[in-house]
Design an enzyme around this catalytic site. Structure first.
Site, PDB file in Angstrom:
ATOM      1  N   GLY A  92       2.676   2.480  10.651  1.00 54.42           N
ATOM      2  CA  GLY A  92       3.647   3.547  10.437  1.00 54.42           C
ATOM      3  C   GLY A  92       4.402   3.972  11.695  1.00 54.42           C
ATOM      4  N   HIS A 152      -9.536   1.301   4.916  1.00 57.19           N
ATOM      5  CA  HIS A 152      -8.252   1.501   5.608  1.00 57.19           C
ATOM      6  C   HIS A 152      -8.465   2.512   6.738  1.00 57.19           C
ATOM      7  CE1 HIS A 152      -4.157   2.706   6.460  1.00 57.19           C
ATOM      8  NE2 HIS A 152      -3.771   1.581   5.888  1.00 57.19           N
ATOM      9  N   GLY A 183       2.880  -1.045   4.259  1.00 57.25           N
ATOM     10  CA  GLY A 183       2.912   0.358   3.873  1.00 57.25           C
ATOM     11  C   GLY A 183       4.331   0.788   3.538  1.00 57.25           C
ATOM     12  N   GLY A 184       4.987   1.411   4.521  1.00 56.33           N
ATOM     13  CA  GLY A 184       6.323   1.992   4.328  1.00 56.33           C
ATOM     14  C   GLY A 184       7.310   1.073   3.631  1.00 56.33           C
ATOM     15  N   GLU A 240      -5.347  -4.488  10.882  1.00 56.80           N
ATOM     16  CA  GLU A 240      -4.286  -3.493  11.058  1.00 56.80           C
ATOM     17  C   GLU A 240      -4.538  -2.673  12.320  1.00 56.80           C
ATOM     18  OE1 GLU A 240      -2.296  -2.426   7.063  1.00 56.80           O
ATOM     19  OE2 GLU A 240      -4.105  -1.242   7.223  1.00 56.80           O
ATOM     20  N   ASN A 251       0.858  -1.185   0.000  1.00 55.74           N
ATOM     21  CA  ASN A 251       0.000   0.000   0.000  1.00 55.74           C
ATOM     22  C   ASN A 251       0.894   1.235   0.000  1.00 55.74           C
ATOM     23  OD1 ASN A 251      -1.811   2.038   0.540  1.00 55.74           O
ATOM     24  ND2 ASN A 251      -2.302   1.357   2.620  1.00 55.74           N
ATOM     25  N   TRP A 252       0.981   1.880  -1.159  1.00 55.57           N
ATOM     26  CA  TRP A 252       1.906   3.022  -1.277  1.00 55.57           C
ATOM     27  C   TRP A 252       1.337   4.288  -0.641  1.00 55.57           C
ATOM     28  CZ3 TRP A 252       4.661   3.060  -6.750  1.00 55.57           C
ATOM     29  CH2 TRP A 252       5.504   1.939  -6.828  1.00 55.57           C
ATOM     30  N   LYS A 253       0.069   4.274  -0.273  1.00 54.79           N
ATOM     31  CA  LYS A 253      -0.565   5.461   0.328  1.00 54.79           C
ATOM     32  C   LYS A 253      -0.343   6.686  -0.572  1.00 54.79           C
ATOM     33  CE  LYS A 253      -0.116   3.264   4.764  1.00 54.79           C
ATOM     34  NZ  LYS A 253      -0.054   3.394   6.215  1.00 54.79           N
TER      35      LYS A 253
HETATM   36  P1  PGA Z   1       2.946   0.476   7.586  1.00 53.41           P
HETATM   37  O1  PGA Z   1       1.454   0.663   7.002  1.00 53.41           O
HETATM   38  O2  PGA Z   1       3.473  -0.837   7.021  1.00 53.41           O
HETATM   39  O3  PGA Z   1       3.712   1.662   7.085  1.00 53.41           O
HETATM   40  O4  PGA Z   1       2.820   0.416   9.061  1.00 53.41           O
HETATM   41  C1  PGA Z   1       0.585  -0.425   6.855  1.00 53.41           C
HETATM   42  C2  PGA Z   1      -0.740   0.033   6.302  1.00 53.41           C
HETATM   43  O5  PGA Z   1      -1.283   1.043   6.770  1.00 53.41           O
HETATM   44  O6  PGA Z   1      -1.296  -0.608   5.378  1.00 53.41           O
END
Ligand code: PGA
Length: 253
Positions: free
Chosen positions: A177, A101, A237-238, A171, A15-17
């Site tokens: 994050g 999300h 995410g990250g 999550e 998930n690149w957000k």
């Molecule tokens: P993160 O994000 O791996 O940066 O903690 C996960 C997400 O929100 O899908």
């Protein structure tokens, strides 16, 4: 044989957000190339920002990488400035979409009812939805994590998911994050509760629905998390922004 058909390959979803300009397509190409060298035991999907969806799909065409949207509207079309529909995600080349999300629920006040509508719209457009749930730190500290998440799940999954391909992502908000990954005990407990709910709601199908864990998944912790009972993949995410890290997580599956 039977076991294999009821246990889907794990899904590693990046998930690149709100990250990624044209230059990020090189990372997607590197992910695709990495998988081509060694076909993965997992399904691999990238969820870029909507602006990159089409081009990223083209960049990884012919590879094992699946592409999806980070959100969709519950309606098929209409006066909803700034939103995109599930059909638009499909039209741009997506085959999956993330809905509910926590950043959508928090930043945009999305309710479970809206999330269920988005999941329904995704199915109508032929997309595989990943429906996200997760508790806040306050809810966990109050001992309400499981009851909250199961309530959220119940209200966010439309009945129309019966017989359709979908995934659930757990999550915890405090792990997203932050670098604070949930303990394996926390993950196992929650995934077991989610599994029980899925089986109660969808019967046999609910036994095979992948339940992804998300929240600070990194190459260093991926193996342990992905090996835990009832963990059917990861929403990353990250660590999905760099091909090297993301591929290392895929390798761990
Ligand atoms: P993160 O994000 O791996 O940066 O903690 C996960 C997400 O929100 O899908």
């Amino acid at each position: 044989m039977t076991l294999l058909s009821t246990t889907p390959r794990p899904l590693i979803a990046g998930n690149w957000k709100m990250n990624g300009l044209s230059t990020a397509l090189d990372e997607a190409r590197a992910i695709a190339a990495g998988l081509d060298r060694r076909p993965a035991a997992a399904r691999v999907a990238i969820f870029p920002p909507a602006t990159l969806l089409h081009r990223l799909g083209e960049a990884v065409e012919g590879s094992f990488v699946l592409v999806g949207g980070q959100d969709c509207h519950g309606a098929a079309s209409g006066a909803h400035t700034g939103d995109i529909s599930a059909q638009m995600v499909a039209d741009a080349g997506g085959t999956m979409v993330i809905v509910g999300h926590s950043e959508r629920r928090t930043d945009h006040g999305e309710t479970c009812q809206q999330v269920a509508g988005k999941a329904q719209a995704a199915l109508a457009a032929g997309l595989e939805p990943i429906i996200c749930v997760g508790e806040s730190l306050e809810q966990r500290q109050a001992g309400e994590a499981v009851s909250f998440v199961i309530g959220q799940l119940r209200n966010s999954l439309p009945d129309s998911l019966a017989g359709q391909a979908f995934d659930v992502a757990y999550e915890p908000l405090w792990a997203i994050g932050t670098g604070h990954v949930a303990s394996v005990e926390n993950i196992v407990e929650m995934h077991a509760a989610i599994r029980t709910e899925l089986v109660a709601r969808f019967g046999e199908q609910g036994r095979a629905t992948p339940i992804l864990y998300g929240g600070s998944v990194k190459p260093e912790n991926a193996r342990e998390i992905l090996a835990a009972p009832e963990v059917g993949g990861a929403l990353v995410g990250g660590a999905s922004l760099k091909a090297k890290d993301f591929l290392a997580i895929v390798e761990a599956a």
